[in-house]
Design a protein around this motif. Sequence first.
Motif, PDB file in Angstrom:
ATOM      1  N   ARG A 359      -4.442 -25.783 -21.268  1.00 20.18           N
ATOM      2  CA  ARG A 359      -4.073 -25.924 -23.507  1.00 20.18           C
ATOM      3  C   ARG A 359      -5.584 -26.613 -23.855  1.00 20.18           C
ATOM      4  O   ARG A 359      -6.812 -25.931 -24.667  1.00 20.18           O
ATOM      5  CB  ARG A 359      -3.293 -26.193 -23.737  1.00 20.18           C
ATOM      6  N   ILE A 360      -6.446 -27.735 -23.644  1.00 22.13           N
ATOM      7  CA  ILE A 360      -6.924 -28.412 -23.643  1.00 22.13           C
ATOM      8  C   ILE A 360      -8.683 -28.122 -23.689  1.00 22.13           C
ATOM      9  O   ILE A 360      -9.308 -28.188 -24.346  1.00 22.13           O
ATOM     10  CB  ILE A 360      -6.968 -29.854 -24.170  1.00 22.13           C
ATOM     11  N   SER A 361      -8.792 -27.435 -22.168  1.00 28.72           N
ATOM     12  CA  SER A 361      -9.742 -26.519 -21.684  1.00 28.72           C
ATOM     13  C   SER A 361     -10.228 -25.551 -22.611  1.00 28.72           C
ATOM     14  O   SER A 361     -11.500 -25.176 -22.857  1.00 28.72           O
ATOM     15  CB  SER A 361      -9.942 -26.690 -20.247  1.00 28.72           C
ATOM     16  N   LEU A 362      -9.331 -25.071 -23.182  1.00 31.18           N
ATOM     17  CA  LEU A 362      -9.924 -23.848 -24.097  1.00 31.18           C
ATOM     18  C   LEU A 362     -11.157 -23.626 -25.148  1.00 31.18           C
ATOM     19  O   LEU A 362     -11.210 -24.609 -26.061  1.00 31.18           O
ATOM     20  CB  LEU A 362      -8.414 -23.332 -24.370  1.00 31.18           C
ATOM     21  N   PRO A 363     -11.931 -22.747 -25.019  1.00 33.39           N
ATOM     22  CA  PRO A 363     -12.797 -22.517 -25.900  1.00 33.39           C
ATOM     23  C   PRO A 363     -12.033 -22.631 -27.694  1.00 33.39           C
ATOM     24  O   PRO A 363     -10.753 -21.506 -27.179  1.00 33.39           O
ATOM     25  CB  PRO A 363     -13.041 -20.956 -25.328  1.00 33.39           C
ATOM     26  N   PRO A 364     -12.654 -22.465 -28.653  1.00 34.14           N
ATOM     27  CA  PRO A 364     -12.404 -22.787 -29.465  1.00 34.14           C
ATOM     28  C   PRO A 364     -11.359 -21.211 -30.038  1.00 34.14           C
ATOM     29  O   PRO A 364     -10.405 -20.966 -30.845  1.00 34.14           O
ATOM     30  CB  PRO A 364     -13.010 -22.965 -30.304  1.00 34.14           C
ATOM     31  N   GLU A 365     -12.494 -20.143 -29.572  1.00 35.22           N
ATOM     32  CA  GLU A 365     -11.535 -18.543 -29.869  1.00 35.22           C
ATOM     33  C   GLU A 365     -10.531 -18.682 -29.132  1.00 35.22           C
ATOM     34  O   GLU A 365      -9.722 -17.268 -29.979  1.00 35.22           O
ATOM     35  CB  GLU A 365     -12.711 -17.330 -29.647  1.00 35.22           C
ATOM     36  N   LEU A 366      -9.779 -19.344 -28.015  1.00 38.54           N
ATOM     37  CA  LEU A 366      -8.993 -19.330 -27.059  1.00 38.54           C
ATOM     38  C   LEU A 366      -7.538 -19.543 -27.607  1.00 38.54           C
ATOM     39  O   LEU A 366      -6.539 -19.373 -27.389  1.00 38.54           O
ATOM     40  CB  LEU A 366      -8.897 -18.845 -26.146  1.00 38.54           C
ATOM     41  N   SER A 367      -8.489 -20.750 -28.014  1.00 36.45           N
ATOM     42  CA  SER A 367      -7.353 -22.037 -28.402  1.00 36.45           C
ATOM     43  C   SER A 367      -6.395 -21.846 -29.919  1.00 36.45           C
ATOM     44  O   SER A 367      -5.172 -22.308 -29.643  1.00 36.45           O
ATOM     45  CB  SER A 367      -7.973 -22.957 -28.985  1.00 36.45           C
ATOM     46  N   ALA A 368      -6.662 -20.946 -30.567  1.00 38.06           N
ATOM     47  CA  ALA A 368      -5.968 -20.664 -31.753  1.00 38.06           C
ATOM     48  C   ALA A 368      -5.251 -19.639 -31.540  1.00 38.06           C
ATOM     49  O   ALA A 368      -3.898 -18.616 -32.207  1.00 38.06           O
ATOM     50  CB  ALA A 368      -6.461 -19.976 -32.645  1.00 38.06           C
ATOM     51  N   LEU A 369      -5.345 -19.505 -30.123  1.00 40.01           N
ATOM     52  CA  LEU A 369      -4.361 -17.950 -30.108  1.00 40.01           C
ATOM     53  C   LEU A 369      -2.555 -17.530 -29.732  1.00 40.01           C
ATOM     54  O   LEU A 369      -2.646 -18.883 -29.351  1.00 40.01           O
ATOM     55  CB  LEU A 369      -4.237 -17.093 -28.953  1.00 40.01           C
ATOM     56  N   PRO A 370      -1.928 -17.515 -30.020  1.00 36.99           N
ATOM     57  CA  PRO A 370      -0.560 -17.099 -29.551  1.00 36.99           C
ATOM     58  C   PRO A 370      -0.703 -17.415 -27.857  1.00 36.99           C
ATOM     59  O   PRO A 370      -1.116 -16.847 -26.930  1.00 36.99           O
ATOM     60  CB  PRO A 370       0.264 -15.736 -29.476  1.00 36.99           C
ATOM     61  N   PHE A 371       0.015 -17.770 -26.634  1.00 35.68           N
ATOM     62  CA  PHE A 371       0.141 -18.327 -25.934  1.00 35.68           C
ATOM     63  C   PHE A 371       0.996 -18.958 -24.751  1.00 35.68           C
ATOM     64  O   PHE A 371       2.555 -19.469 -25.595  1.00 35.68           O
ATOM     65  CB  PHE A 371       0.086 -20.391 -25.923  1.00 35.68           C
ATOM     66  N   HIS A 372       1.393 -19.011 -24.350  1.00 32.01           N
ATOM     67  CA  HIS A 372       2.793 -18.376 -23.136  1.00 32.01           C
ATOM     68  C   HIS A 372       2.958 -19.010 -21.932  1.00 32.01           C
ATOM     69  O   HIS A 372       1.422 -18.155 -21.428  1.00 32.01           O
ATOM     70  CB  HIS A 372       3.074 -17.205 -23.567  1.00 32.01           C
ATOM     71  N   ALA A 373       2.927 -19.887 -21.578  1.00 33.51           N
ATOM     72  CA  ALA A 373       2.707 -20.008 -19.944  1.00 33.51           C
ATOM     73  C   ALA A 373       3.794 -18.994 -18.811  1.00 33.51           C
ATOM     74  O   ALA A 373       5.622 -19.283 -19.299  1.00 33.51           O
ATOM     75  CB  ALA A 373       3.010 -21.511 -19.948  1.00 33.51           C
ATOM     76  N   ILE A 374       4.069 -18.961 -17.987  1.00 29.66           N
ATOM     77  CA  ILE A 374       4.997 -18.018 -17.155  1.00 29.66           C
ATOM     78  C   ILE A 374       4.166 -17.825 -16.127  1.00 29.66           C
ATOM     79  O   ILE A 374       3.797 -18.659 -15.633  1.00 29.66           O
ATOM     80  CB  ILE A 374       4.604 -16.221 -17.744  1.00 29.66           C
ATOM     81  N   SER A 375       5.880 -17.912 -15.308  1.00 28.56           N
ATOM     82  CA  SER A 375       5.508 -17.257 -13.031  1.00 28.56           C
ATOM     83  C   SER A 375       5.876 -15.758 -13.121  1.00 28.56           C
ATOM     84  O   SER A 375       7.275 -15.422 -13.378  1.00 28.56           O
ATOM     85  CB  SER A 375       6.026 -18.740 -12.790  1.00 28.56           C
ATOM     86  N   ALA A 376       5.083 -15.178 -12.852  1.00 24.02           N
ATOM     87  CA  ALA A 376       5.511 -13.751 -13.056  1.00 24.02           C
ATOM     88  C   ALA A 376       6.074 -13.811 -12.061  1.00 24.02           C
ATOM     89  O   ALA A 376       6.979 -12.398 -11.565  1.00 24.02           O
ATOM     90  CB  ALA A 376       4.230 -12.723 -12.655  1.00 24.02           C
ATOM     91  N   ARG A 377       6.152 -14.133 -10.864  1.00 25.97           N
ATOM     92  CA  ARG A 377       6.071 -14.180  -9.610  1.00 25.97           C
ATOM     93  C   ARG A 377       7.629 -14.523  -9.800  1.00 25.97           C
ATOM     94  O   ARG A 377       8.964 -13.607  -9.178  1.00 25.97           O
ATOM     95  CB  ARG A 377       5.735 -15.133  -8.918  1.00 25.97           C
ATOM     96  N   PHE A 378       8.203 -14.977 -10.583  1.00 29.53           N
ATOM     97  CA  PHE A 378      10.090 -15.607 -10.467  1.00 29.53           C
ATOM     98  C   PHE A 378      10.874 -15.615 -11.548  1.00 29.53           C
ATOM     99  O   PHE A 378      12.026 -15.626 -12.081  1.00 29.53           O
ATOM    100  CB  PHE A 378       9.738 -16.808 -10.018  1.00 29.53           C
ATOM    101  N   GLY A 379      10.056 -14.851 -12.539  1.00 30.91           N
ATOM    102  CA  GLY A 379       9.976 -14.368 -13.740  1.00 30.91           C
ATOM    103  C   GLY A 379      10.148 -15.451 -14.833  1.00 30.91           C
ATOM    104  O   GLY A 379      10.552 -15.196 -16.087  1.00 30.91           O
ATOM    105  N   HIS A 380      10.023 -16.629 -14.757  1.00 31.90           N
ATOM    106  CA  HIS A 380      10.094 -16.940 -15.691  1.00 31.90           C
ATOM    107  C   HIS A 380       9.054 -17.595 -17.437  1.00 31.90           C
ATOM    108  O   HIS A 380       7.812 -16.672 -17.246  1.00 31.90           O
ATOM    109  CB  HIS A 380       9.547 -18.406 -15.400  1.00 31.90           C
ATOM    110  N   GLY A 381       9.469 -17.765 -18.446  1.00 27.12           N
ATOM    111  CA  GLY A 381       9.200 -17.049 -19.355  1.00 27.12           C
ATOM    112  C   GLY A 381       9.625 -15.634 -19.847  1.00 27.12           C
ATOM    113  O   GLY A 381       8.359 -15.241 -21.338  1.00 27.12           O
TER     114      GLY A 381
END
Length: 473
Positions: A359-381
């Motif tokens: 999240r810290i590494s994101l450019p400014p135009e992306l850092s303000a977007l809604p953010f979700h960390a997921i695992s598509a493989r296991f269904g987390h999040g």
Amino acid sequence: MFDPTLFQQDTICATATAPGVGGIAVIRVSGSQAFAIVAALFVPFGQHTLGELPVRQAIYGRLQCDGELIDEVVVVKYRAPHSYTGEDTVEISCHGSLYIQQRVLQACLSAGCRMATPGEFTRRAYLNGKMDLSQAEAVADLIASESAAQHRLALSQLRGGYSAEFNTLRDRLIQFVSLIELELDFSEEDVEFADRSSLLQLADDISARLTVLMDSFRLGNALKKGIPVAIVGATNVGKSTLLNRLLGEDKAIVSSIHGTTRDVIEDTINIDGVLFRFIDTAGIRMTEDEIENMGIERSYRKLEEATVVLWLADLSGEASPAIDPALVERMRTPIQDKRVILIANKSDEVSEKRIKAFRISLPPELSALPFHAISARFGHGIEELKQAVSIAAHLSDRHEGDIVVSNARHYQLMQDAAEVLDRVRSGLRDGLSGDLLSLDLRHAITLIGEITGSEITSDIILHNIFAHFCIGK
């Protein structure tokens, strides 16, 4: 080719329930001879004939043809105009065997019916004044509804509030043109019945209302077909895995090879009563592969159509920054005015520290977007992501009583009417003569009237509207 003679007031029949085998099937018979035709086939368990039996009351008996028993059935008769079609109607509930359904239909045909054409019952309801054209179209939408939102939209249109809106606009235009044409009748006496500034204000008000209704079409069309959600990102970040996880099936091929997805893959799911259409796009990257480039171009086109964009990135990669700046630049224009959710995939492979670093590494135009960390493989999040998608669609902005346009035919008619009214407004400002204003106003009245069927007389137009209905409706 369409033959208007098919729609004379003869007696028609068809299966009104869905095709296939079920516990019960309903055969509908409608027309002036409906009672007589069914009376020739139906023997009630009792002392009375069908003609003597009360309307809107279920009667049990035998259905037979040429003395041979077909089935024991329940019959309900409806006397005109108190029926769906506005005609004398009989509904026969028989057992759901395909063989029995066909035998009942054949018996009705041999007794004097003909098979109904697609949408003919609803067409007759329209022609007999039981509903207007926009309500008739809502019947088809109601039958096809796959979500609570689609159901509410169709039901709202069927109840008549939608029609009332357009009838009000049409009535105001009729008042407008009446004043203009009254002046023409007294032109030699130089009498002015209509104040031009008041007429211009009226035209402005009607145009503004049309604009609001046309603006609702994007939402209405999305609710009807499924709100489009594009899944985008670089190659191999898990877009196809995410689509499969959301759909609950292996719709897209998943591989560790870059550029596996070379075409657009899409399907729908229901989230909180709303249909969403998820679109898996080809991974966006620079490549010499001609076929893959064609897939990437299609991805951009689908991105233009999307209401919500899920931008997927890979948490497990070692690259810094986590999202290629070149990709950010390429995506800058396509995602303008879109509701974008940034998703960091493969959270099962990394620590919380890595997620924070991402999240810290994101450019400014992306850092303000809604953010979700997921695992598509296991269904987390995934469930949290679905809720975020629902919120991003902004459907809560809609109020229960809002008129929402979902029919492409209505939208086109409104566009045409708005263009005509723009000419009327320009003419009023420029002092155009009343006879020329009257021509445009009559055209606008006709266009708006066609939404509810007030001005439709062509059998060809009516056939085109009803042709997509199912046979029994």
